[in-house]
Design a protein around this motif. Structure first.
Motif, PDB file in Angstrom:
ATOM      1  N   SER A  11       0.819  -1.217   0.000  1.00  0.00           N
ATOM      2  CA  SER A  11       0.000   0.000   0.000  1.00  0.00           C
ATOM      3  C   SER A  11       0.852   1.267   0.000  1.00  0.00           C
ATOM      4  O   SER A  11       0.347   2.357  -0.287  1.00  0.00           O
ATOM      5  N   THR A  12       2.148   1.122   0.300  1.00  0.00           N
ATOM      6  CA  THR A  12       3.087   2.247   0.227  1.00  0.00           C
ATOM      7  C   THR A  12       4.351   1.768  -0.480  1.00  0.00           C
ATOM      8  O   THR A  12       5.405   1.624   0.150  1.00  0.00           O
ATOM      9  N   PRO A  13       4.257   1.509  -1.772  1.00  0.00           N
ATOM     10  CA  PRO A  13       5.409   0.933  -2.477  1.00  0.00           C
ATOM     11  C   PRO A  13       6.590   1.898  -2.570  1.00  0.00           C
ATOM     12  O   PRO A  13       6.414   3.114  -2.655  1.00  0.00           O
ATOM     13  N   THR A  14       7.777   1.330  -2.542  1.00  0.00           N
ATOM     14  CA  THR A  14       9.021   2.077  -2.682  1.00  0.00           C
ATOM     15  C   THR A  14       9.984   1.232  -3.517  1.00  0.00           C
ATOM     16  O   THR A  14       9.671   0.095  -3.881  1.00  0.00           O
ATOM     17  N   ARG A  15      11.149   1.777  -3.801  1.00  0.00           N
ATOM     18  CA  ARG A  15      12.163   0.987  -4.508  1.00  0.00           C
ATOM     19  C   ARG A  15      12.567  -0.229  -3.681  1.00  0.00           C
ATOM     20  O   ARG A  15      12.804  -1.311  -4.215  1.00  0.00           O
ATOM     21  N   ARG A  16      12.635  -0.068  -2.370  1.00  0.00           N
ATOM     22  CA  ARG A  16      13.031  -1.182  -1.493  1.00  0.00           C
ATOM     23  C   ARG A  16      11.904  -2.193  -1.320  1.00  0.00           C
ATOM     24  O   ARG A  16      12.160  -3.391  -1.156  1.00  0.00           O
ATOM     25  N   LYS A  17      10.653  -1.726  -1.359  1.00  0.00           N
ATOM     26  CA  LYS A  17       9.501  -2.604  -1.157  1.00  0.00           C
ATOM     27  C   LYS A  17       8.480  -2.319  -2.260  1.00  0.00           C
ATOM     28  O   LYS A  17       7.435  -1.696  -2.033  1.00  0.00           O
ATOM     29  N   LEU A  36       9.256 -11.228 -14.014  1.00  0.00           N
ATOM     30  CA  LEU A  36       8.849 -10.465 -12.837  1.00  0.00           C
ATOM     31  C   LEU A  36       9.001  -8.984 -13.151  1.00  0.00           C
ATOM     32  O   LEU A  36       9.994  -8.566 -13.746  1.00  0.00           O
ATOM     33  N   GLU A  37       8.012  -8.204 -12.752  1.00  0.00           N
ATOM     34  CA  GLU A  37       8.050  -6.759 -12.960  1.00  0.00           C
ATOM     35  C   GLU A  37       7.828  -6.073 -11.621  1.00  0.00           C
ATOM     36  O   GLU A  37       7.014  -6.535 -10.815  1.00  0.00           O
ATOM     37  N   LYS A  38       8.556  -4.987 -11.369  1.00  0.00           N
ATOM     38  CA  LYS A  38       8.446  -4.284 -10.093  1.00  0.00           C
ATOM     39  C   LYS A  38       7.986  -2.848 -10.326  1.00  0.00           C
ATOM     40  O   LYS A  38       8.523  -2.136 -11.185  1.00  0.00           O
ATOM     41  N   LEU A  39       6.956  -2.442  -9.577  1.00  0.00           N
ATOM     42  CA  LEU A  39       6.392  -1.097  -9.667  1.00  0.00           C
ATOM     43  C   LEU A  39       6.649  -0.386  -8.345  1.00  0.00           C
ATOM     44  O   LEU A  39       6.279  -0.892  -7.287  1.00  0.00           O
ATOM     45  N   GLU A  40       7.246   0.807  -8.422  1.00  0.00           N
ATOM     46  CA  GLU A  40       7.722   1.471  -7.214  1.00  0.00           C
ATOM     47  C   GLU A  40       6.802   2.571  -6.710  1.00  0.00           C
ATOM     48  O   GLU A  40       7.139   3.288  -5.761  1.00  0.00           O
ATOM     49  N   SER A  41       5.604   2.701  -7.312  1.00  0.00           N
ATOM     50  CA  SER A  41       4.657   3.716  -6.851  1.00  0.00           C
ATOM     51  C   SER A  41       3.236   3.269  -7.176  1.00  0.00           C
ATOM     52  O   SER A  41       3.022   2.448  -8.083  1.00  0.00           O
ATOM     53  N   LEU A  42       2.271   3.816  -6.443  1.00  0.00           N
ATOM     54  CA  LEU A  42       0.863   3.550  -6.751  1.00  0.00           C
ATOM     55  C   LEU A  42       0.484   4.141  -8.113  1.00  0.00           C
ATOM     56  O   LEU A  42      -0.360   3.584  -8.815  1.00  0.00           O
ATOM     57  N   ALA A  43       1.129   5.243  -8.488  1.00  0.00           N
ATOM     58  CA  ALA A  43       0.858   5.844  -9.801  1.00  0.00           C
ATOM     59  C   ALA A  43       1.257   4.881 -10.918  1.00  0.00           C
ATOM     60  O   ALA A  43       0.532   4.738 -11.916  1.00  0.00           O
TER      61      ALA A  43
END
Length: 270
Positions: A11-17, A36-43
């Motif tokens: 719910s609060t994504p960051t580069r680390r999480k 695998l794909e990683k998204l670092e923001s809710l936007a």
């Protein structure tokens, strides 16, 4: 071709999480992890949801609140109206409202549960800590609505983008029972949890679950999932397998029961 996605959400994504997406495809009882794909923001998550693609996805966050709680609070009992009201609240307002509800209840029965929570072993969707699934619902479900995706049993939308509530713990517990396989805390990233991740992946690759699906990985993918001690990547893959099972069951229900509560929703394969 319809792609499959498993999503481990923050719910609060960051580069680390970050939010982790496990992409794949299923054929002949095998589920192939493609990337695998990683998204670092809710936007970034919202942008991905809105993109014109074709997918069936399992999301690791609750899609609804317990009917008992909603009726007690006098909130709307239609799913969309209830979630729109919920989205209008701040996180402190949610915490204070739910804490007051719990404070008025007897010990051992503080939280309201959805009908399937105990069956699935999932946390009550009103929990705001450990894990904060109430905030996950608050952050994510309005984005599903804004993106116009189809949410079977709850909300009709674009049938090319099908969103289902998944829960990695349901599948993990079937294999590992109560053994823990992950932690965000470095001190708790133990050899025992490493072995549990290996055992979990071995069982998935061999198809040793009631879903009857075999996970197909490259050696590099296997190693990456084992080495992610947070378990976020592995949780996304568990949701991917649940999405593959849902695809097997087919539209329009995707394996969801006919008698699901249209306010609470249901965890796919529960």
């Amino acid at each position: 071709m319809t792609q499959l996605v498993g999503c481990d959400f923050s719910s609060t994504p960051t580069r680390r999480k970050p939010i982790v997406l496990a992409w794949g495809a299923a054929s002949g009882g095998r589920v192939q992890l493609t990337r695998l794909e990683k998204l670092e923001s809710l936007a970034a998550f919202a942008e991905w949801l809105r993109a014109p693609q074709s997918w069936i996805a399992g999301f690791d966050f609750p899609f609804g609140l317990p009917r008992e709680l909603v009726e007690h609070l006098g909130w709307p009992t239609q799913w969309r109206e209830c979630l729109q009201h919920y989205a209008s609240l701040t996180r402190p307002q949610i915490r204070d409202t739910f804490a007051a509800y719990c404070d008025a209840r007897p010990a051992g029965a503080k939280f309201a549960h959805r009908r399937f929570d105990r069956r699935a072993g999932s946390s009550p969707s009103m929990k705001w800590v450990n894990p904060p699934v109430a905030y996950m619902l608050h952050a994510a479900v309005p984005l599903l609505l804004d993106a116009g995706v189809d949410i079977p049993g709850l909300h009709a939308g674009d049938p090319q983008r099908v969103a289902l509530e998944a829960y990695p713990g349901l599948l993990a517990r079937e294999i590992l029972e109560r053994r823990s396989y992950k932690s965000d805390e470095k001190a708790k990233q133990t050899p025992e949890r490493l072995i549990a991740r290996k055992d979990l992946l071995t069982a998935l690759e061999q198809g040793r679950t009631r879903l009857g699906l075999r996970l197909k990985l490259t050696h590099a993918q296997h190693d990456a999932l084992v080495q992610d001690a947070s378990g976020d990547s592995l949780d996304a893959v568990l949701c991917l397998v649940q999405a593959a099972w849902a695809q097997q069951q087919g539209a329009p229900r995707y394996g969801l029961p006919e008698d699901l509560d249209p306010l609470e929703g249901w965890i796919v394969s529960a």
